[in-house]
Design a protein around this motif. Structure first.
Motif, short mmCIF file in Angstrom:
data_model
loop_
_atom_site.label_atom_id
_atom_site.label_comp_id
_atom_site.label_asym_id
_atom_site.label_seq_id
_atom_site.Cartn_x
_atom_site.Cartn_y
_atom_site.Cartn_z
N LEU A 164 15.85 -123.85 -35.33
CA LEU A 164 14.69 -123.24 -34.67
C LEU A 164 14.59 -121.75 -34.95
CD1 LEU A 164 14.96 -125.00 -31.19
CD2 LEU A 164 13.34 -125.50 -33.01
N GLY A 165 15.64 -121.17 -35.52
CA GLY A 165 15.66 -119.73 -35.75
C GLY A 165 16.76 -119.08 -34.94
N ALA A 166 17.20 -117.93 -35.40
CA ALA A 166 18.26 -117.20 -34.71
C ALA A 166 17.74 -116.64 -33.39
CB ALA A 166 18.78 -116.06 -35.59
N PRO A 167 18.62 -116.53 -32.40
CA PRO A 167 18.19 -115.92 -31.13
C PRO A 167 17.65 -114.52 -31.35
CG PRO A 167 20.33 -116.99 -30.89
CD PRO A 167 20.00 -117.00 -32.34
N MET A 168 16.70 -114.15 -30.49
CA MET A 168 16.07 -112.85 -30.62
C MET A 168 17.04 -111.75 -30.24
SD MET A 168 13.16 -113.93 -31.60
CE MET A 168 12.19 -112.43 -31.55
N LYS A 169 16.90 -110.59 -30.90
CA LYS A 169 17.72 -109.43 -30.58
C LYS A 169 16.91 -108.47 -29.73
CE LYS A 169 18.51 -108.10 -34.74
NZ LYS A 169 19.06 -107.31 -35.85
N ASN A 170 17.61 -107.88 -28.75
CA ASN A 170 17.00 -106.82 -27.97
C ASN A 170 17.17 -105.51 -28.72
OD1 ASN A 170 15.88 -107.90 -25.54
ND2 ASN A 170 17.96 -108.43 -24.93
N ASP A 179 13.38 -103.51 -38.93
CA ASP A 179 14.39 -104.31 -38.25
C ASP A 179 13.74 -105.21 -37.21
OD1 ASP A 179 16.31 -103.12 -39.75
OD2 ASP A 179 16.75 -101.55 -38.27
N ALA A 180 12.69 -104.72 -36.58
CA ALA A 180 12.00 -105.53 -35.59
C ALA A 180 11.36 -106.75 -36.22
CB ALA A 180 10.94 -104.69 -34.86
N ASP A 181 10.82 -106.58 -37.43
CA ASP A 181 10.25 -107.72 -38.11
C ASP A 181 11.32 -108.74 -38.49
OD1 ASP A 181 7.76 -106.63 -37.89
OD2 ASP A 181 7.81 -105.68 -39.87
N ASP A 182 12.49 -108.25 -38.88
CA ASP A 182 13.57 -109.16 -39.22
C ASP A 182 14.03 -109.99 -38.03
OD1 ASP A 182 13.50 -108.24 -41.77
OD2 ASP A 182 15.10 -106.76 -41.51
N ALA A 183 13.86 -109.43 -36.85
CA ALA A 183 14.31 -110.15 -35.66
C ALA A 183 13.49 -111.41 -35.40
CB ALA A 183 14.24 -109.23 -34.43
N TYR A 184 12.27 -111.48 -35.94
CA TYR A 184 11.42 -112.64 -35.70
C TYR A 184 11.62 -113.73 -36.74
CZ TYR A 184 9.03 -109.26 -32.76
OH TYR A 184 8.74 -108.31 -31.82
N ARG A 185 12.43 -113.45 -37.76
CA ARG A 185 12.60 -114.42 -38.83
C ARG A 185 13.68 -115.43 -38.47
NH1 ARG A 185 12.71 -109.90 -43.67
NH2 ARG A 185 10.59 -109.17 -43.39
N PRO A 186 13.58 -116.67 -38.96
CA PRO A 186 14.62 -117.66 -38.65
C PRO A 186 15.93 -117.30 -39.32
CG PRO A 186 13.08 -118.52 -40.25
CD PRO A 186 12.50 -117.21 -39.80
N ASN A 187 16.98 -117.87 -38.81
CA ASN A 187 18.31 -117.60 -39.34
C ASN A 187 18.41 -118.12 -40.76
OD1 ASN A 187 20.93 -116.99 -39.69
ND2 ASN A 187 21.71 -118.32 -38.07
N ALA A 188 19.00 -117.31 -41.64
CA ALA A 188 19.07 -117.68 -43.05
C ALA A 188 20.38 -118.34 -43.42
CB ALA A 188 18.87 -116.43 -43.92
N HIS A 220 15.42 -131.91 -23.13
CA HIS A 220 16.59 -132.54 -23.72
C HIS A 220 17.75 -131.56 -23.93
CE1 HIS A 220 13.58 -135.64 -24.61
NE2 HIS A 220 14.59 -136.48 -24.75
N GLY A 221 17.67 -130.39 -23.34
CA GLY A 221 18.82 -129.49 -23.32
C GLY A 221 19.05 -128.67 -24.56
N VAL A 222 18.02 -128.43 -25.35
CA VAL A 222 18.18 -127.50 -26.47
C VAL A 222 18.40 -126.10 -25.90
CG1 VAL A 222 17.08 -126.55 -28.53
CG2 VAL A 222 16.74 -128.95 -27.92
N PRO A 223 19.37 -125.33 -26.41
CA PRO A 223 19.66 -123.99 -25.85
C PRO A 223 18.40 -123.15 -25.75
CG PRO A 223 21.35 -124.60 -27.42
CD PRO A 223 20.31 -125.67 -27.49
N PRO A 224 18.16 -122.54 -24.58
CA PRO A 224 16.90 -121.82 -24.36
C PRO A 224 16.71 -120.61 -25.26
CG PRO A 224 18.42 -121.44 -22.55
CD PRO A 224 19.02 -122.51 -23.39
N GLU A 225 17.82 -120.00 -25.71
CA GLU A 225 17.64 -118.82 -26.56
C GLU A 225 17.03 -119.18 -27.91
OE1 GLU A 225 22.06 -119.99 -26.68
OE2 GLU A 225 20.42 -119.86 -25.23
N PHE A 226 17.33 -120.39 -28.41
CA PHE A 226 16.75 -120.82 -29.68
C PHE A 226 15.32 -121.30 -29.49
CE2 PHE A 226 21.33 -121.25 -30.11
CZ PHE A 226 21.56 -120.61 -31.32
N VAL A 227 15.06 -121.94 -28.36
CA VAL A 227 13.68 -122.33 -28.06
C VAL A 227 12.80 -121.09 -27.93
CG1 VAL A 227 12.20 -123.49 -26.40
CG2 VAL A 227 14.43 -124.46 -26.96
N ALA A 228 13.32 -120.07 -27.25
CA ALA A 228 12.56 -118.83 -27.10
C ALA A 228 12.30 -118.18 -28.45
CB ALA A 228 13.32 -117.86 -26.19
N SER A 229 13.26 -118.26 -29.36
CA SER A 229 13.06 -117.71 -30.70
C SER A 229 11.91 -118.41 -31.42
CB SER A 229 14.35 -117.84 -31.51
OG SER A 229 14.16 -117.44 -32.84
#
Length: 577
Positions: A164-170, A179-188, A220-229
């Motif tokens: 789903l993508g890497a968790p968002m960074k604060n 760097d802010a744009d990179d934070a929205y990209r999925p995990n590579a 179904h219990g997918v970690p919320p940080e990845f769903v939020a991403s």
């Protein structure tokens, strides 16, 4: 077009042929060939061999490519099934009842096998198939194809949430926009060892499908940080990629963006830290400009309030709607966010975010104070808003004083009474010593505030000395010893002064006696000159009868030159036996 039409129309037509129009294009069908593969067509012709089949597709509207593929299959050609056309083929084959019960190795079975073996096992292929299913969504849902895709994606997301993508960074305020744009990209990381691997994410789906799949993942219990991403990626693609407030955007697109924002707000989790505060503020700005529902804006404000201590000054610069030329700020929105923050945490919990929020409001106040168009009432409203932050520690008012000084510097036209009104929100007792000293020399401040600053500076000095003496008892003893020594020195000095004073008194007495002695000497000389004409006998007689003046004077002063001269009248005591 002529060439494609010639492949569909045979060179000669018979009575068994029927002509159909699909999306405006004509197709010539052979009744017998179609009936051999379609149980539905066979049933219609059995009831009435002369039945007109022109309207038998009225309940379904397939695309021309899918319909042509079905016709080619009826004519004996091998079907070219792919990820992009498998769901439409399944839908059309099911409608025509091209089942194994009617004909072996029929099209429906072939399409279902391809869907189960080639599409569902792959994350990317499943997403691509779902993207095409939008045009046949109702039928795909009825056939269970959408649910099958959802189950496949959810299983893979549970096993590897990074799909789903890497968790968002604060991001902190000093990080750049790149760097802010990179934070929205999925995990590579998941594509490091795959050559020519192209990521497919859920952002390509329609809002209806995206909303449904995200809700299912939450259940179904997918970690919320990845769903939020994933939700943030979707928002950035369909809403935040356009310029906020762009007047060239069509009404239809604005409505689409508004629908996306309102749906996204319901999908975002409420937990703190899952979505960057800066991104939440950006969503809130778009919601205000796009005139989203009040529930949508309130939802963003609540989420921002839970992590307001992570915001920056730039985040708080929310322009208020309704002003044509004046630069104003939505103070009421900020006030609601601040109240949500204060309501989320108890002041007694010693939450460190209170200090950060208080500093943030003071920095925001200093930032907007430099705005030449900022009205005095708006400025005072922001100052009052800063006072709503619970003071868990004894913070000073230096930030408020600095903002007031900037505001006076940029707004020199303010009258004395207006300056007095602005300074009423300033408590000089909470200023630091440095700020008090600066305020005492500040010509822009009213005289009353200058006097209060001087008095506060004196109190600071007194309190500082008291604290230092109380904190260092050894120094106190030293100071006390020095004070005692000084007191002893003062006593010795006073004693010396008394001695000197007494010596002066004695000296004066001696001088007085010397003067009296001189007078008596003169008198003696005068008496001696008067008695020279007397004879010696008379003189001796006179001496026996009367003591001389010199003896009288020596007796007066208690001076006895000989023991015979002492006329002692002391009687000897009788000795008792």
């Amino acid at each position: 077009m002529a060439n494609r039409q010639s492949t569909r129309l045979p060179k000669s037509t018979t009575l068994t042929d029927v002509q159909l129009y699909v999306n405006g294009l004509p197709f010539i069908l052979d009744r017998e060939l179609l009936a051999s593969k379609s149980a539905k067509v066979a049933a219609i012709l059995d009831e009435n061999p002369n039945q007109d089949l022109s309207y038998f597709l009225r309940d379904i509207s397939p695309d021309t490519e899918t319909f042509e593929l079905v016709l080619r299959f009826c004519h004996g050609f091998e079907p070219q099934i792919s990820t992009e056309n498998v769901i439409p083929i399944i839908g059309l084959a099911d409608y025509l009842e091209m089942t194994e019960a009617h004909c072996r190795n029929n099209l429906l079975r072939r399409a279902l096998i391809f869907f189960e073996q080639e599409v569902l096992p792959s994350w990317n292929e499943t997403i691509r198939a779902l993207r095409v299913a939008d045009d046949f969504l109702q039928q795909a849902v009825q056939l269970g194809l959408v649910d099958a895709c959802f189950r496949s994606l959810i299983e893979k997301a549970v096993a590897d949430p990074h799909l789903l993508g890497a968790p968002m960074k604060n991001l902190s305020c000093d990080e750049d926009s790149e760097d802010a744009d990179d934070a929205y990209r999925p995990n590579a990381r998941r594509k490091l060892f795959v050559i020519d691997w192209k990521s497919e994410d859920l952002t390509v789906l329609s809002l209806q499908l995206f909303d449904a799949i995200i809700r299912s993942m939450n259940q179904h219990g997918v970690p919320p940080e990845f769903v939020a991403s994933s939700v943030c990626q979707y928002t950035k693609r369909w809403v935040l990629s356009s310029t906020v407030g762009d007047e060239t955007v069509s009404i239809y697109k604005r409505k689409t963006q508004r629908d996306v924002l309102e749906a996204v707000e319901k999908l975002l989790p409420y937990e703190r830290g899952l979505v960057p505060c800066t991104l939440l503020f950006e969503m809130l700005r778009y919601a205000i400009v796009l005139e989203a529902s009040s529930d949508c804006r309130t939802g963003f404000e609540i989420r921002i309030g839970k992590q307001l201590d992570q915001a920056t000054v730039r985040d708080l610069l929310i322009p208020s709607q309704g002003y044509a030329k004046e630069v104003q700020y939505d103070i009421e929105c900020l006030r609601r966010i601040l109240r949500n923050f204060c309501g989320s945490y108890s002041p007694s919990s010693q939450f460190p975010g209170y200090i950060k929020v208080a500093e943030l409001i003071e920095k925001f106040l200093a930032e907007v104070a430099a705005d030449i168009d900022l009205k005095m009432n708006t400025f005072l409203s922001i100052v009052e808003m800063s006072a709503e932050v619970p003071t868990v520690t004894q913070r000073n008012s230096d930030g408020i004083y600095m903002a007031i000084d900037i505001y006076f510097h940029k707004h020199r036209y303010l009258t004395e009474s207006e300056r007095e009104q602005v300074c009423r929100v300033l408590d000089c007792r909470k200023l630091s010593l440095e700020a008090c000293e600066h305020a005492a020399r500040n010509e822009r401040l009213p005289l009353r505030v200058v006097v209060q600053a001087l008095f506060a500076a004196q109190l600071h000095i007194r309190d500082t000395i008291t604290r230092e003496v109380a904190l260092f008892p050894d120094d106190k003893m030293i100071i006390q010893g020095k004070m005692e020594e000084e007191e002893e020195e003062e006593v010795v000095a006073e004693d010396e002064a008394m001695v000197i004073k007494e010596m002066k008194i004695m000296s004066n007495k001696v001088m007085e006696l010397e003067r009296e002695c001189l007078v008596m000497r003169k008198e003696l000389q005068k008496s001696c000159s008067l008695q020279q004409h007397n004879n010696h006998n008379d003189k001796n007689k006179q001496k026996n009868e009367k003591p001389s003046m010199w003896k009288e004077m020596k007796r007066k002063f208690g001076c006895i030159t000989s023991i015979h001269d002492c006329n002692c009248q002391v009687k000897k005591k009788k000795a008792h036996p």
